[in-house]
Structure formats: structure tokens, C-alpha cells
Design an enzyme around this catalytic site. Structure first.
Site, short mmCIF file in Angstrom:
data_model
loop_
_atom_site.label_atom_id
_atom_site.label_comp_id
_atom_site.label_asym_id
_atom_site.label_seq_id
_atom_site.Cartn_x
_atom_site.Cartn_y
_atom_site.Cartn_z
N ASP A 7 39.69 30.42 38.07
CA ASP A 7 38.52 30.28 37.34
C ASP A 7 38.05 29.03 37.40
O ASP A 7 38.86 27.92 37.06
CB ASP A 7 38.99 30.70 35.89
CG ASP A 7 37.74 30.65 34.68
OD1 ASP A 7 36.75 29.96 35.16
OD2 ASP A 7 38.02 31.28 33.69
N HIS A 8 37.01 28.70 37.99
CA HIS A 8 36.38 27.22 38.20
C HIS A 8 35.83 26.60 36.92
O HIS A 8 35.78 25.43 37.06
CB HIS A 8 35.29 27.41 39.15
CG HIS A 8 35.20 26.30 39.94
ND1 HIS A 8 35.69 24.91 39.60
CD2 HIS A 8 34.55 26.24 41.22
CE1 HIS A 8 35.59 23.97 40.93
NE2 HIS A 8 34.94 24.85 41.57
N ARG A 9 36.05 27.15 35.74
CA ARG A 9 35.66 26.53 34.44
C ARG A 9 36.87 25.56 34.18
O ARG A 9 36.56 24.59 33.41
CB ARG A 9 35.50 27.56 33.44
CG ARG A 9 34.33 28.44 33.55
CD ARG A 9 34.07 29.60 32.48
NE ARG A 9 35.29 30.59 32.69
CZ ARG A 9 35.36 31.55 31.91
NH1 ARG A 9 34.28 31.89 30.92
NH2 ARG A 9 36.30 32.50 32.09
#
Length: 431
Positions: A402-404
């Protein structure tokens, strides 16, 4: 009038409706408090549903094979035989088969899984000092002649689960009796339920031009996959030499150790150094989980997919971890997992190496920060540091994150440490 509803319980946080697998009791049968009356299929497993009331199963609203929304009435229980006909009349009255009426008392049943939602709904019905054990644990205890009153449960709220019984049986002796647990908000059967062998879900043969409806499991996978579309992810690949791990596996395979358990253990130990990879995103911020629970994807015979969880995989020894994994897979395919055994994962593994797949990308599960895709280990010609060539066993792994909350450098550092552990110190996985 003492007529109570049996309603469709929420067996998991994602469940919106349940399917009736079978009714253990028939209309007119006597039922005891805490006795299993129906088996329900959620989006992940088949669960026994128990009643809080003594009386008679007066009327079944939702028959076997039919579905109902969570919270909907599926049957009525009458406290006396004289009230059975009143219950039938109530069921046949306007809307009784599809809506909840105000006259019966609700909250008449709970699932043997004892999920948090049900515990809060039904907490007032628990009796102090009652033995809390899963139906499978009770059946196993009877077969192995284990006294459940001497066990301290390892399940939610001290519930005795099958693994507790197996662990005691393996020791070959009874432990010192423990004091009764304090009151907990859940219900347990007062007598072993009727033994039940789950019927396998029939596999429908594909016929050209025919539309085959999705199973409950397949629909759950669809919802989860659609939910991941809005999550921005990235992927990082890495090549890991497995000669040392393969040698270790050959040495301890005869002791019941599985390669899945070894890989899960290696990942869990590495996650100790990389807590961000074990975290997940929330609207309030980054959720750092206190436990390292490794989910491992397992394909079901009916086309579904489930992810049994190896809880605290970093702290459990490899032999216990392997025994737990074997039990989880058997019960997953029999659709008998408890909710905490498939929805408590913090990091997921997906291994297609046994099918000969070299590499692939995995889809991030909802509620997690990362999933690791593992390919097959194959002999490769590599250049050695001294300028020569050699053959080494190597596998390709690809992580989806998850790049968040997780960035490329974080994932790369995790894979680097995972490779270092597997390549240079695999023996540490047995400590």
C-alpha cells in the site's frame, strides 16, 4: 407469550448474509440452552449456531439451502409445546417470513465462533463459571479422553479450542486444574453437539453457454477484490537463493515441518525489523499491529479462496507452527475455521511455486499493508564472487504494498533482510 427468534448472526466483519447449510434440529424437537440448532455458511466458513433458550424449535423460516440477511429471523423457538402453534401462526402472519416482528424476543442464538459483535449483543445471557469451549474442542476432548475443566483456553476470551486439547493430549498428562474464568460475554454449549461431517460443496461442471452462479466464497472474493481497486499499490521483485533453506527443509521435513511454515516463519522474523510492512492504513493514520499474524492464501475445492492465519508466527517454534498450519488447512477445506483464524492477518503470503510458476504479482488484501508472492525455486547458473560459475537454487518473490504508508525503499529493505535470513542463516528458523 414466550416465543423467541433465532436470527442470522454476523460470523465475520465482512458478512452481510448467510446461507443455511443444514438444520440440526427439526420443527417440534426439544432444544437445550447452548445447543446447536443450525449450521450457517458465512463468506468464509460453516459455523454452528447455538440457542440461548430452552424450549422447542417451533418453526423454520429459512430452509436449508436458502440465504438470509444478517439479523433476519430464521426460526422461532417456543418455550412450551403449547406455544408451538402460536409460533407457526406468527410466522405465517403478515411479513413474518421476511421481516422482524415486535412480539418475539430477539437475540435468541449465537454462533459458536463467539465473534465480538455477537458477544456484545448476547453478553447478558452468560452464566458465571460455565465451561467455554468450541464444539470441535468438545468432540476432540471426548475422543482423546481429555478433561476440559483442567484446560486454560487460548482462544478469544479464554475459549478452549481444538489446539488446546491436542496440545494437552500430546503431552500425555493432565495439567494442574485452573480456577474458573471470570464471566465473559459469550455462550457455550452445555453438552457436546451432535457430531457433524460437513458435506463437500459440489463442483458444477462447466457447460458451454451455461451461466454457473458464484458460490458464497467466490462472492466474498469478488467483494474483496473490488475493494482493493481504490488502493494505490506498487510492486518490488527480488531473487533469493534457497540452497540453505532447501537443505534445512530436507533435514526437518520428517518431523512434520512444511515449507509453508518455514517461509511464514522467515517472513515473520523479518517483519520484527520492519514493523511498517506489518502495518495497515486507516483514515486516522498508520495502524501498527502488536502481533505478527501471517495469512497464507489457500485455494478451496469449490473455487473460493481463504487465508488461514498463523498467529504470532514470529514467536511460535517451527514445529508447532507446522502443526498449526496443517490443522488450519484441513479445517479451512472443511469450512470449519473460526473467524479469528482467517480474519486476523497482518501480512499475507501467496505461494504458487508448487505449480511451477516462476513469478507473479499478488493483489493486496483489504485491511493489510503488504502481500508477498512467492514463485518456484529453480536451479540457475550464477556467477560466483571468485569469477566462476555455479548452479544455485533461486526463487523469485514479488511484494505488493500500500503506497499510502509504505514506500519503495521500505519494501526493498524488507526483501533484502528476508533474503539475507534465508540465504545466510536459515538454521535460526528452528530456534
Amino acid at each position: 407469550m414466550s416465543i423467541h427468534e433465532v436470527f442470522m448472526p454476523a460470523l465475520s466483519s465482512t458478512m452481510t448474509e448467510g446461507k443455511i447449510v443444514s438444520w440440526v434440529k427439526s420443527p417440534g424437537d426439544k432444544v437445550e440452552k447452548g445447543e446447536t440448532v443450525v449450521v450457517v455458511e458465512s463468506d468464509k466458513a460453516d459455523m454452528d449456531v447455538e440457542t440461548f433458550y430452552e424450549g422447542f424449535l417451533a418453526h423454520i423460516i429459512v430452509e436449508a439451502g436458502e440465504t438470509a440477511s444478517v439479523g433476519a429471523a430464521i426460526a422461532f423457538i417456543a418455550e412450551t409445546e403449547a406455544e408451538i402453534e402460536q409460533a407457526k401462526s406468527l410466522a405465517n402472519s403478515s411479513g413474518a417470513a421476511t421481516t422482524t416482528t415486535s412480539s418475539p424476543e430477539p437475540i435468541a442464538a449465537t454462533a459458536s465462533a463467539a465473534t465480538p459483535a455477537l458477544a456484545s449483543q448476547n453478553g447478558s445471557n452468560h452464566k458465571e463459571g460455565r465451561l467455554v469451549a468450541s464444539p470441535r474442542a468438545r468432540k476432540l476432548a471426548k475422543e482423546l479422553k481429555v478433561d476440559l475443566t483442567t484446560l486454560q483456553g487460548s482462544g478469544p476470551h479464554g475459549r478452549i479450542v481444538a489446539e488446546d486439547v491436542e496440545a494437552l493430549s500430546n503431552k500425555g498428562k493432565q495439567p494442574t486444574p485452573v480456577a474458573p474464568a471470570s464471566p465473559i460475554p459469550t455462550s457455550a454449549p452445555v453438552a457436546p453437539p451432535v457430531p457433524r461431517t460437513p458435506a463437500p460443496t459440489p463442483v458444477v461442471a462447466a457447460v458451454p453457454g451455461q451461466i454457473v452462479p458464484l458460490t458464497t466464497f467466490q462472492n466474498a472474493v469478488v467483494r474483496n477484490m473490488v475493494a482493493t481497486i481504490s488502493v494505490p499499490v506498487f510492486r518490488v521483485g527480488y531473487t533469493i537463493t534457497t540452497d540453505g533453506l532447501d537443505k534445512l527443509y530436507k533435514q526437518i521435513k520428517s518431523k512434520g515441518v512444511t515449507m509453508t511454515a518455514l517461509l511464514a516463519k522467515a517472513v515473520a522474523v523479518t517483519l520484527q525489523k520492519h514493523p511498517l510492512l506489518n502495518a495497515s492504513y486507516s483514515d486516522q493514520g498508520i495502524v501498527y499491529h502488536s502481533d505478527i499474524n501471517i495469512s497464507v492464501a489457500v485455494a478451496m475445492d469449490d473455487g473460493g479462496l481463504i487465508t488461514p492465519v498463523l498467529q504470532n508466527a514470529d514467536a511460535v517454534d517451527i514445529y508447532s507452527l507446522s502443526r498449526t498450519w496443517k490443522s488450519l488447512v484441513e479445517r479451512a477445506r472443511a469450512k470449519q475455521l473460526q473467524p479469528q483464524e482467517y480474519n486476523s492477518g497482518t501480512f499475507t503470503l501467496s505461494n504458487l511455486g508448487m505449480f511451477g510458476v516462476d513469478k507473479f504479482d499478488a493483489i493486496l488484501p483489504p485491511g493489510q499493508g503488504s502481500i508477498l508472492a512467492i514463485g518456484a525455486s529453480r536451479p540457475q547458473v550464477v556467477a560466483t564472487p571468485d569469477g566462476l560459475f555455479a548452479v544455485r537454487q533461486q526463487m523469485q518473490v514479488n511484494i505488493t504494498s500500500d503506497h499510502r504508508i509504505i514506500y519503495g525503499a521500505h519494501a526493498a529493505a524488507f526483501l533484502q533482510d528476508l533474503a539475507k535470513l534465508i540465504e545466510t542463516n536459515p538454521q535460526s528458523l528452528t530456534l
